[in-house]
Design a protein around this motif. Structure first.
Motif, PDB file in Angstrom:
ATOM      1  N   ILE A  39       6.672   4.012  -1.287  1.00 41.28           N
ATOM      2  CA  ILE A  39       7.146   4.811  -0.040  1.00 41.28           C
ATOM      3  C   ILE A  39       8.808   5.098  -0.368  1.00 41.28           C
ATOM      4  O   ILE A  39       9.497   4.225  -0.761  1.00 41.28           O
ATOM      5  N   GLU A  98       5.397  -0.610  -0.948  1.00 42.68           N
ATOM      6  CA  GLU A  98       4.896  -0.590   0.314  1.00 42.68           C
ATOM      7  C   GLU A  98       5.225  -2.055   1.287  1.00 42.68           C
ATOM      8  O   GLU A  98       5.617  -2.126   2.286  1.00 42.68           O
ATOM      9  N   ASN A 107      -3.245  13.967  10.148  1.00 43.90           N
ATOM     10  CA  ASN A 107      -1.763  14.084   9.732  1.00 43.90           C
ATOM     11  C   ASN A 107      -1.307  13.417  11.294  1.00 43.90           C
ATOM     12  O   ASN A 107      -1.823  13.799  12.430  1.00 43.90           O
ATOM     13  N   TRP A 117       8.321   3.903  10.744  1.00 48.20           N
ATOM     14  CA  TRP A 117       8.575   2.881   9.719  1.00 48.20           C
ATOM     15  C   TRP A 117       9.926   2.308   9.761  1.00 48.20           C
ATOM     16  O   TRP A 117      10.978   2.852   9.978  1.00 48.20           O
ATOM     17  N   MET A 131       7.623   9.052   9.100  1.00 48.95           N
ATOM     18  CA  MET A 131       6.921   9.401   8.123  1.00 48.95           C
ATOM     19  C   MET A 131       5.635  10.244   8.652  1.00 48.95           C
ATOM     20  O   MET A 131       4.941   9.858   9.861  1.00 48.95           O
ATOM     21  N   ARG A 183       1.960  11.054   7.729  1.00 41.17           N
ATOM     22  CA  ARG A 183       0.969  10.782   6.697  1.00 41.17           C
ATOM     23  C   ARG A 183      -0.481  11.004   7.449  1.00 41.17           C
ATOM     24  O   ARG A 183      -0.751  11.074   8.244  1.00 41.17           O
ATOM     25  N   TYR A 195      -4.467   8.540   3.323  1.00 43.59           N
ATOM     26  CA  TYR A 195      -3.061   7.846   3.280  1.00 43.59           C
ATOM     27  C   TYR A 195      -2.205   8.596   2.593  1.00 43.59           C
ATOM     28  O   TYR A 195      -0.986   8.107   2.314  1.00 43.59           O
ATOM     29  N   GLU A 196      -2.199   9.801   2.411  1.00 46.30           N
ATOM     30  CA  GLU A 196      -1.186  10.773   1.673  1.00 46.30           C
ATOM     31  C   GLU A 196       0.030  10.885   2.602  1.00 46.30           C
ATOM     32  O   GLU A 196      -0.285  11.464   3.677  1.00 46.30           O
ATOM     33  N   ILE A 197       1.029  10.886   1.830  1.00 46.90           N
ATOM     34  CA  ILE A 197       2.388  10.729   2.624  1.00 46.90           C
ATOM     35  C   ILE A 197       2.661  12.287   2.523  1.00 46.90           C
ATOM     36  O   ILE A 197       2.817  12.699   1.455  1.00 46.90           O
ATOM     37  N   LYS A 198       2.609  13.036   3.590  1.00 45.00           N
ATOM     38  CA  LYS A 198       2.965  14.346   3.765  1.00 45.00           C
ATOM     39  C   LYS A 198       4.564  14.825   3.668  1.00 45.00           C
ATOM     40  O   LYS A 198       5.017  15.730   3.098  1.00 45.00           O
ATOM     41  N   ILE A 211       8.956  12.733   4.820  1.00 39.43           N
ATOM     42  CA  ILE A 211       9.656  11.322   5.111  1.00 39.43           C
ATOM     43  C   ILE A 211      10.782  12.139   5.736  1.00 39.43           C
ATOM     44  O   ILE A 211      11.314  12.922   4.945  1.00 39.43           O
TER      45      ILE A 211
END
Length: 112
Positions: free
Chosen positions: A4, A15, A53, A58, A70, A72, A77-80, A82
């Motif tokens: 992350i 993480e 999404n 966090w 975030m 996500r 679990y893909e982070i789009k 931050i």
């Protein structure tokens, strides 16, 4: 290992250094004392849980200890993206998909 990116430390970390704090951008009632018990319960306990999404809050608990947002994908679990607190997201959330629990109010859910 899931990495992350911390927007304050400006580096990717494991993480385990972070803590998810739930749904982001929840507006606190301006006059909570005037809310009914049911409305207060809805604010405190009920959150969206979309497939797709989702904006989340966090904290970098073992690093700078700052909070950030975030976006996500909850299915992959893909982070789009931050972004820092105070900034607005660029990625839209998943459209609301009704589920079998949407028909119940919090008062009905408590009785079960």
């Amino acid at each position: 290992m899931f990495l992350i990116y911390c927007p304050y430390c400006e580096e990717e970390r494991a993480e385990e250094e972070f803590h998810a704090s739930g749904e982001a951008h929840i507006v606190r009632p301006t006059d909570p004392e005037s809310l009914s018990d049911e409305a207060w319960g809805d604010y405190v306990f009920f959150r969206k849980n979309p497939r797709g999404n989702h904006h989340e809050l966090w904290q970098h608990t073992t690093g700078c200890r700052k909070f950030f947002y975030m976006t996500r994908d909850t299915a992959t679990y893909e982070i789009k993206e931050i972004y820092k607190v105070g900034e607005q997201p660029n990625v839209a959330t998943a459209p609301a998909v009704p589920n079998k629990y949407d028909q119940f109010s919090s008062a009905q859910a408590v009785k079960k």
